[in-house]
Design a protein around this motif. Sequence first.
Motif, PDB file in Angstrom:
ATOM      1  N   ILE A 386      -4.823  24.454  27.427  1.00 39.40           N
ATOM      2  CA  ILE A 386      -4.707  23.526  28.495  1.00 39.40           C
ATOM      3  C   ILE A 386      -4.345  22.038  27.750  1.00 39.40           C
ATOM      4  O   ILE A 386      -5.410  21.738  26.941  1.00 39.40           O
ATOM      5  N   ASN A 387      -3.504  21.261  28.201  1.00 38.83           N
ATOM      6  CA  ASN A 387      -3.170  20.207  27.693  1.00 38.83           C
ATOM      7  C   ASN A 387      -4.342  18.928  27.616  1.00 38.83           C
ATOM      8  O   ASN A 387      -5.053  18.865  29.236  1.00 38.83           O
ATOM      9  N   ASN A 388      -4.847  18.401  26.804  1.00 34.85           N
ATOM     10  CA  ASN A 388      -5.977  17.489  26.759  1.00 34.85           C
ATOM     11  C   ASN A 388      -7.302  18.018  27.210  1.00 34.85           C
ATOM     12  O   ASN A 388      -8.200  17.233  27.904  1.00 34.85           O
ATOM     13  N   TRP A 389      -7.039  19.451  26.875  1.00 34.20           N
ATOM     14  CA  TRP A 389      -8.513  20.049  27.146  1.00 34.20           C
ATOM     15  C   TRP A 389      -8.920  21.042  26.268  1.00 34.20           C
ATOM     16  O   TRP A 389      -9.989  21.106  25.843  1.00 34.20           O
ATOM     17  N   ALA A 433      -2.168  30.082  16.177  1.00 34.51           N
ATOM     18  CA  ALA A 433      -2.667  28.956  17.167  1.00 34.51           C
ATOM     19  C   ALA A 433      -1.838  28.628  18.262  1.00 34.51           C
ATOM     20  O   ALA A 433      -0.648  28.362  18.058  1.00 34.51           O
ATOM     21  N   CYS A 434      -2.434  28.099  19.419  1.00 36.19           N
ATOM     22  CA  CYS A 434      -1.865  27.812  20.402  1.00 36.19           C
ATOM     23  C   CYS A 434      -2.013  26.540  20.951  1.00 36.19           C
ATOM     24  O   CYS A 434      -3.351  26.212  21.187  1.00 36.19           O
ATOM     25  N   PHE A 435      -1.440  25.438  20.888  1.00 33.73           N
ATOM     26  CA  PHE A 435      -1.553  23.897  21.131  1.00 33.73           C
ATOM     27  C   PHE A 435      -0.420  23.328  21.690  1.00 33.73           C
ATOM     28  O   PHE A 435       0.670  23.395  21.512  1.00 33.73           O
ATOM     29  N   MET A 466      -8.902  21.014  11.788  1.00 36.47           N
ATOM     30  CA  MET A 466      -8.671  19.737  12.175  1.00 36.47           C
ATOM     31  C   MET A 466      -8.855  19.425  13.633  1.00 36.47           C
ATOM     32  O   MET A 466      -9.359  18.151  14.027  1.00 36.47           O
ATOM     33  N   PHE A 467      -8.632  20.355  14.135  1.00 37.69           N
ATOM     34  CA  PHE A 467      -8.986  20.439  15.884  1.00 37.69           C
ATOM     35  C   PHE A 467     -10.558  20.121  15.989  1.00 37.69           C
ATOM     36  O   PHE A 467     -11.048  19.488  16.825  1.00 37.69           O
ATOM     37  N   LEU A 473     -11.917  18.492  21.607  1.00 32.06           N
ATOM     38  CA  LEU A 473     -11.207  19.078  22.751  1.00 32.06           C
ATOM     39  C   LEU A 473     -12.206  20.753  22.603  1.00 32.06           C
ATOM     40  O   LEU A 473     -12.675  20.737  21.388  1.00 32.06           O
ATOM     41  N   HIS A 474     -12.087  21.337  23.592  1.00 33.42           N
ATOM     42  CA  HIS A 474     -12.383  22.910  23.519  1.00 33.42           C
ATOM     43  C   HIS A 474     -11.843  23.438  22.575  1.00 33.42           C
ATOM     44  O   HIS A 474     -10.421  23.682  22.676  1.00 33.42           O
ATOM     45  N   VAL A 475     -12.255  24.239  21.533  1.00 32.44           N
ATOM     46  CA  VAL A 475     -11.727  24.967  20.577  1.00 32.44           C
ATOM     47  C   VAL A 475     -11.972  26.552  21.015  1.00 32.44           C
ATOM     48  O   VAL A 475     -12.975  26.720  20.588  1.00 32.44           O
TER      49      VAL A 475
END
Length: 531
Positions: A386-389, A433-435, A466-467, A473-475
């Motif tokens: 989810i973008n920005n989430w 990874a998906c982002f 890094m995330f 954000l939620h990882v």
Amino acid sequence: MADWYLLYVVSSKAAAPPGKLPQRHPERQTGRVAGRCIIDYTHVTCVDEQEGVHYHYFELGKNADPEKETDPRFKHAFTAHPVLDPVHMYRLHKRFAHLELERTYQEIEQLQREILNTSSLSVEGEQSATWPLGINSPFQPRTRFEVLRWDYFTEDQTFSCADGSPKCELIGADLADVTDVISTAVDELNRKYQPVLHVRKQQLLNGYRRFDPTRGMEYTLDLQLELVTQKGHSRSITKRVHLVRPLSEVEIIPMPYVTEASRINIILPLTAQDREYAGRFLQAFADIQGNENSLLTLLFIYDPFQAQQVSQNDIFGQVKSQIAEYERKYQDFKIPWISVKTDAPSQIRLMDIISKKHPVDTLFFLAGVGSHVTTEFLNRCRMNTINNWQVFFPIHFQGYNPEVSEHGQQSHPVTLELLRDAGRFDRDVFEEACFYNADYMAARSKMAADAQENEEILEMLDIYEMFIRYSGLHVFRAVEPALLQQYRSRACNPRLSEEIYHRCVQSNLEGLGSRSQLAMLLFEQEQGNST
């Protein structure tokens, strides 16, 4: 105790009690009290009884402290007045919230007594009531592989570490958890034995904990206690206590709306050691193209020596020929590729190259060459990113070495099945990874200051770390049954960080086979040596 609710009446002067209308005064025309407004617009006057239900009010004394109010009428009040300022309102709310909490504890104790009384009528008697009362009974394993493991800890160290080390320091949430459970145990002992005995000091001798999925976290503590009697005498005893931190009520977290129509850009980094698996990945990608909105980009990673020889002997020449063949065979089938020269191919350095070539709203799937990409997984990648989430890090199912898992069989299966003896979910690998590109760029910009001070951080961290550190954000990391990988031995690069290298080695070791399969091979080897 009857249910109650609290209505705050805030005014510059004392609000009128229920049943009495406040008088109009010329000086109040610009700021009427809340009760006057309700009467004017709803045409309902204040009453202290309606349909047999009595509504009580309570008048607070001048400079009264709501937190110290002991009048029984205060507990049953429907309204309280006067409330002169917001601070007074918050203190009043705090007091009534405390009363509500006490009432909840009383209800819990009443339910526990009812459970205990009811259990005495069963066949097993009071033994049928589990401890703690009202909490699910402990998990019962059906096989020895399902037995829950107890982890040993002390006040500052744990002997069950995430990286496999025999001992490590308690930090963060683990340290706070141990400190809290010791404090809770001492508080409960004091509550039970006071005023006869009082615990003055305590020391944790042994601590054990395990997570039971049916009830929560269980603890067993051996405490060295220094007790003080009413007469002032002290003595030291050792006592074992058991505690349970129950699972709380499951909450549904609101999430932004996402669809399965987003286009996915699949990024496949390829080293010289992995090029033999590229053909299988390309075939899997070609098989789903009729039903998928996706694009594949390959990153050919050359070390400095290989880059010098690319004109005479391109190590990726065969893979590039396969790409050209697929593009001729399938209409509108294009696979762009980028050549990168580096001797330390960290994920962040590679994504820096890709990120600059795509718009900010691009959805990336950073893939591993052994992954078998399916439509089911790509849809899950879209739904969980989810973008920005939120960003999504799937845990793929890694197949065991066929020479171990299929030892003694005439032929090995061509496809990998999701079975316990066929493989395992590889928690040591973070390569998939998906982002969204915007989320990557935001986290990368926050990391830039640290990277300028220490450039080695680009090799020390992967994208997952890094995330975690820089995105906010939620990882989301979870096992992914639709993402399968055939067995392959990874080439672990010692130029990367020690942690990344250790995880790679650990993945190779645990990916050989299950414990029973490896034990059988050792048994056969010993039998052969003895004969």
